[in-house]
Design an enzyme around this catalytic site. Structure first.
Site, PDB file in Angstrom:
ATOM      1  N   THR A   1       0.945  -0.862   0.176  1.00  0.00           N
ATOM      2  CA  THR A   1       0.038   0.385  -0.243  1.00  0.00           C
ATOM      3  C   THR A   1       0.349   1.380  -0.110  1.00  0.00           C
ATOM      4  O   THR A   1       1.743   1.117   0.961  1.00  0.00           O
ATOM      5  CB  THR A   1      -0.791   0.069   1.298  1.00  0.00           C
ATOM      6  OG1 THR A   1      -1.779  -1.417   1.102  1.00  0.00           O
ATOM      7  CG2 THR A   1      -2.009   1.165   1.586  1.00  0.00           C
TER       8      THR A   1
ATOM      9  N   GLN B   1      -4.015  -7.258  -7.062  1.00  0.00           N
ATOM     10  CA  GLN B   1      -4.537  -7.831  -5.969  1.00  0.00           C
ATOM     11  C   GLN B   1      -5.676  -7.650  -5.198  1.00  0.00           C
ATOM     12  O   GLN B   1      -5.918  -5.780  -5.245  1.00  0.00           O
ATOM     13  CB  GLN B   1      -3.478  -7.565  -4.888  1.00  0.00           C
ATOM     14  CG  GLN B   1      -3.931  -7.908  -3.229  1.00  0.00           C
ATOM     15  CD  GLN B   1      -3.530  -7.797  -2.067  1.00  0.00           C
ATOM     16  OE1 GLN B   1      -2.950  -6.702  -2.197  1.00  0.00           O
ATOM     17  NE2 GLN B   1      -2.111  -9.113  -1.210  1.00  0.00           N
TER      18      GLN B   1
ATOM     19  N   HIS C   1      -6.691 -10.846  -1.474  1.00  0.00           N
ATOM     20  CA  HIS C   1      -5.469 -10.945  -0.450  1.00  0.00           C
ATOM     21  C   HIS C   1      -6.480 -11.475   0.789  1.00  0.00           C
ATOM     22  O   HIS C   1      -7.425 -11.694   0.712  1.00  0.00           O
ATOM     23  CB  HIS C   1      -5.721  -9.264   0.137  1.00  0.00           C
ATOM     24  CG  HIS C   1      -4.900  -9.139   1.223  1.00  0.00           C
ATOM     25  ND1 HIS C   1      -4.633 -10.024   1.919  1.00  0.00           N
ATOM     26  CD2 HIS C   1      -4.158  -8.098   1.020  1.00  0.00           C
ATOM     27  CE1 HIS C   1      -3.498  -8.866   2.712  1.00  0.00           C
ATOM     28  NE2 HIS C   1      -3.127  -8.402   2.326  1.00  0.00           N
TER      29      HIS C   1
ATOM     30  N   ASN D   1      -3.460 -11.316   6.313  1.00  0.00           N
ATOM     31  CA  ASN D   1      -3.071 -10.421   7.401  1.00  0.00           C
ATOM     32  C   ASN D   1      -4.111  -9.568   7.953  1.00  0.00           C
ATOM     33  O   ASN D   1      -4.689  -8.274   7.900  1.00  0.00           O
ATOM     34  CB  ASN D   1      -2.816  -9.197   6.092  1.00  0.00           C
ATOM     35  CG  ASN D   1      -0.663  -9.826   5.504  1.00  0.00           C
ATOM     36  OD1 ASN D   1      -1.114 -11.225   6.324  1.00  0.00           O
ATOM     37  ND2 ASN D   1      -0.506  -9.000   5.109  1.00  0.00           N
TER      38      ASN D   1
ATOM     39  N   TYR E   1      -7.685  -9.782   6.798  1.00  0.00           N
ATOM     40  CA  TYR E   1      -8.435  -8.468   6.104  1.00  0.00           C
ATOM     41  C   TYR E   1     -10.045 -10.174   6.081  1.00  0.00           C
ATOM     42  O   TYR E   1      -9.333 -10.461   6.950  1.00  0.00           O
ATOM     43  CB  TYR E   1      -7.920  -8.344   4.730  1.00  0.00           C
ATOM     44  CG  TYR E   1      -6.789  -7.025   4.715  1.00  0.00           C
ATOM     45  CD1 TYR E   1      -7.407  -5.516   5.348  1.00  0.00           C
ATOM     46  CD2 TYR E   1      -5.836  -7.254   4.986  1.00  0.00           C
ATOM     47  CE1 TYR E   1      -6.438  -4.850   5.808  1.00  0.00           C
ATOM     48  CE2 TYR E   1      -4.821  -6.644   4.639  1.00  0.00           C
ATOM     49  CZ  TYR E   1      -4.961  -5.108   5.607  1.00  0.00           C
ATOM     50  OH  TYR E   1      -4.743  -4.111   5.838  1.00  0.00           O
TER      51      TYR E   1
ATOM     52  N   ARG F   1      -3.123 -15.099  -1.874  1.00  0.00           N
ATOM     53  CA  ARG F   1      -2.455 -14.830  -0.925  1.00  0.00           C
ATOM     54  C   ARG F   1      -2.709 -15.167   0.142  1.00  0.00           C
ATOM     55  O   ARG F   1      -3.683 -14.742   1.082  1.00  0.00           O
ATOM     56  CB  ARG F   1      -2.247 -12.812  -0.058  1.00  0.00           C
ATOM     57  CG  ARG F   1      -1.066 -13.023   0.320  1.00  0.00           C
ATOM     58  CD  ARG F   1      -0.162 -11.265   0.026  1.00  0.00           C
ATOM     59  NE  ARG F   1       1.651 -11.812   0.161  1.00  0.00           N
ATOM     60  CZ  ARG F   1       2.306 -10.712   0.719  1.00  0.00           C
ATOM     61  NH1 ARG F   1       1.097 -10.084   1.508  1.00  0.00           N
ATOM     62  NH2 ARG F   1       3.367 -10.891   0.754  1.00  0.00           N
TER      63      ARG F   1
ATOM     64  N   ASN G   1      -3.372  -7.446  12.802  1.00  0.00           N
ATOM     65  CA  ASN G   1      -4.638  -6.910  12.620  1.00  0.00           C
ATOM     66  C   ASN G   1      -4.875  -7.598  13.482  1.00  0.00           C
ATOM     67  O   ASN G   1      -6.527  -7.825  12.373  1.00  0.00           O
ATOM     68  CB  ASN G   1      -4.795  -7.221  11.224  1.00  0.00           C
ATOM     69  CG  ASN G   1      -4.313  -6.109  11.009  1.00  0.00           C
ATOM     70  OD1 ASN G   1      -3.845  -4.577  11.451  1.00  0.00           O
ATOM     71  ND2 ASN G   1      -3.367  -5.552   9.367  1.00  0.00           N
TER      72      ASN G   1
ATOM     73  N   GLY H   1       9.303  -7.537  -1.169  1.00  0.00           N
ATOM     74  CA  GLY H   1       8.494  -6.244  -0.701  1.00  0.00           C
ATOM     75  C   GLY H   1       9.169  -4.921  -0.100  1.00  0.00           C
ATOM     76  O   GLY H   1       9.417  -4.042  -1.382  1.00  0.00           O
TER      77      GLY H   1
END
Length: 374
Positions: free
Chosen positions: A30, A104, A186, A189, A191, A239, A247, A328
Site C-alpha cells: 500500500t 490484488q 488478499h 493479514n 482482512y 495470498r 491485525n 517487499g
C-alpha cells in the site's frame, strides 16, 4: 558456473501461460497515492510500477473491490469506470516496459473506519472489534492523514456475503478489462477473507462458521467467483498468512487450517498461493516442515514473502519448497532490484516517512544503479 536459481524462467498459467523471466516478485504494498476524488490510479502510479517491471511478476497494491471494502485513505479501487481506466494506464506502462502485473483484490472487512465509509459501519464475519489495530485515514480536513483505531464492525448477513462474492467476480472482470495479467485475492493479514478463516475472528454459527469446512466456505466461494471472472483458474492467485497475527487474526490450529485451505485451492486449480510470512521482531517462524507439507498438498506455484535476503531466496528456490520469492520493502527504494540481486550490488534503504501518501518523493525518485553511477 552454476546458474542462479533466481534467474531461471517460470511458466505461470495454462491456456496462454506467462513466461516470468526470473523468480523475483514485487509483492503488494500500500502506497496511498490514488487521485482524489474517486481513488483513481494515476500517471504517477503508472511510472512507479513501470520502473519496477524487471520483476518476474508484480502484484499491485491492495485494490478495494467495492466502497465498503476500503480501509485506508487514498488507496485505489477497481469498481468504478474511472478506476478501471486509471488502472489501464498502469498495466499499459508495465507491459510496455516488458513486465507482468496481477491486481490484488482487497476487502478489508473490519479493518476500516467509519470516516472512510461515508459514516457506515465496517463489516466482518462477526461483530468483533480488532482491538489495538489502527487504520490510515485522511483526517477531518481530508488532507491531514493519521492512524486511528479501527471502528467496531457488524456481522454480515448471508445475503450480504453473497453480494460480496459477486463484487469479487465483478472486480476480477474489471481487472481483466483494465489489462491485468491476472488477479490475486488478499486472504491474509487480518482482512475480510482472513476474518472468516481464522477461528478467533469467526464466531458465526451458520454455514460460514464453526467447523473448518464452514470457515473455509467464503474462501472457496470467492475463489470460484474470481476464476469465473478471469476465465482462467491459472491466472488467479491467493495470498494467505498461516502464522501471522497481524491485525488481530489468530487461528487455534494454523497448520491444519491452512493445509486444508491449500488443498482446497489446489482442487480449484488456482495458479499460485502466495504465503505472507511474519517478518517483524519476535514473529512466529514458519518451519520448513510446514512449507514442505504445503508443497505436498498444493500442486501449483508457491510464492513466499517476508524478510527474504537474496541468499535466503536462492536457498528457498533451490530446496524446492518455493518457486518465487517476494521482496517487499527492498523494491520501494530499488526500482532495479532484480538487476541489483543478479550482480550482488548493495541495496538502497527506503524513507519510512514517504511510504503512505504524498507525491513523487519516496515513490518514483529512487535512482537505479545506472543513475547512481552517473
Amino acid at each position: 558456473m552454476t546458474q542462479d536459481p533466481l534467474f531461471q524462467p517460470l511458466q505461470l498459467g495454462a491456456h496462454t501461460p506467462l513466461t516470468l523471466p526470473n523468480r523475483i516478485v514485487m509483492p503488494p504494498m500500500t502506497r496511498s497515492r490514488a487521485s482524489q476524488p474517486g481513488d483513481v490510479p494515476n500517471a504517477l502510479m503508472a511510472e512507479y510500477y513501470a520502473q519496477r517491471a524487471g520483476a518476474g511478476l508484480i502484484v499491485s497494491e491492495g485494490t478495494y473491490i467495492a466502497p465498503l471494502g476500503k480501509g485506508y485513505a487514498w488507496t485505489p479501487g477497481i469498481h468504478s469506470p474511472a478506476q478501471v481506466a486509471g488502472w489501464r494506464t498502469v498495466t499499459e506502462a508495465v507491459h510496455a516496459a516488458g513486465g507482468h502485473i496481477f491486481a490484488q483484490l482487497w476487502h478489508v472487512g473490519r479493518l476500516s473506519h467509519t470516516s472512510l465509509l461515508g459514516g457506515r459501519q465496517p463489516v466482518s464475519s462477526s461483530p468483533i472489534q480488532a482491538e489495538g489495530v489502527n487504520v490510515f485515514i485522511a483526517g477531518e480536513d481530508g488532507t491531514t492523514p493519521g492512524f486511528v483505531q479501527a471502528s467496531a464492525p457488524r456481522a454480515l448477513s448471508i445475503k450480504e456475503i453473497g453480494e460480496i462474492v459477486d463484487q469479487y467476480r465483478a472486480a476480477a472482470r474489471n481487472a481483466i478489462e483494465a489489462g491485468f495479467d491476472g488477479v490475486e485475492l488478499h486472504g491474509a493479514n487480518g482482512y475480510l477473507v482472513n476474518q472468516f478463516i481464522d477461528s478467533n475472528a469467526n464466531t458465526r454459527t451458520d454455514a460460514y462458521g464453526g467447523s473448518l469446512e464452514n470457515r473455509l466456505r467464503f474462501l472457496r466461494e470467492v475463489t470460484e467467483a474470481l476464476i469465473d471472472g478471469v476465465g482462467d483458474a491459472k491466472r488467479v492467485g491467493i495470498r494467505l498468512a498461516p502464522l501471522t497475527t497481524l491485525n488481530g487474526c489468530v487461528d487455534a490450529d494454523p497448520e491444519t487450517t491452512y493445509l486444508a485451505a491449500a488443498k482446497l485451492l489446489g482442487d480449484l486449480g488456482v495458479g499460485y498461493i502466495h504465503i505472507a510470512e511474519a517478518d517483524w521482531d519476535d514473529a512466529p517462524v514458519m518451519p520448513v516442515e510446514f512449507k514442505l507439507k504445503l508443497r505436498a498438498v498444493y500442486p501449483g506455484v508457491l510464492i513466499y514473502a517476508g524478510g527474504y535476503t537474496a541468499e535466503r531466496a536462492r536457498e528457498a528456490v533451490s530446496e524446492g519448497w518455493a518457486d518465487l520469492i517476494g521482496f517487499g520493502r527492498p523494491f520501494v527504494a530499488n526500482p532495479d532490484l532484480p538487476e541489483r540481486v543478479r550482480v550482488g550490488a548493495p541495496l538502497a534503504l527506503h524513507h519510512r516517512d514517504t511510504l503512505f501518501g504524498g507525491g513523487a518523493r519516496g515513490l518514483t525518485d529512487y535512482p537505479t544503479m545506472v543513475k547512481e553511477a552517473a
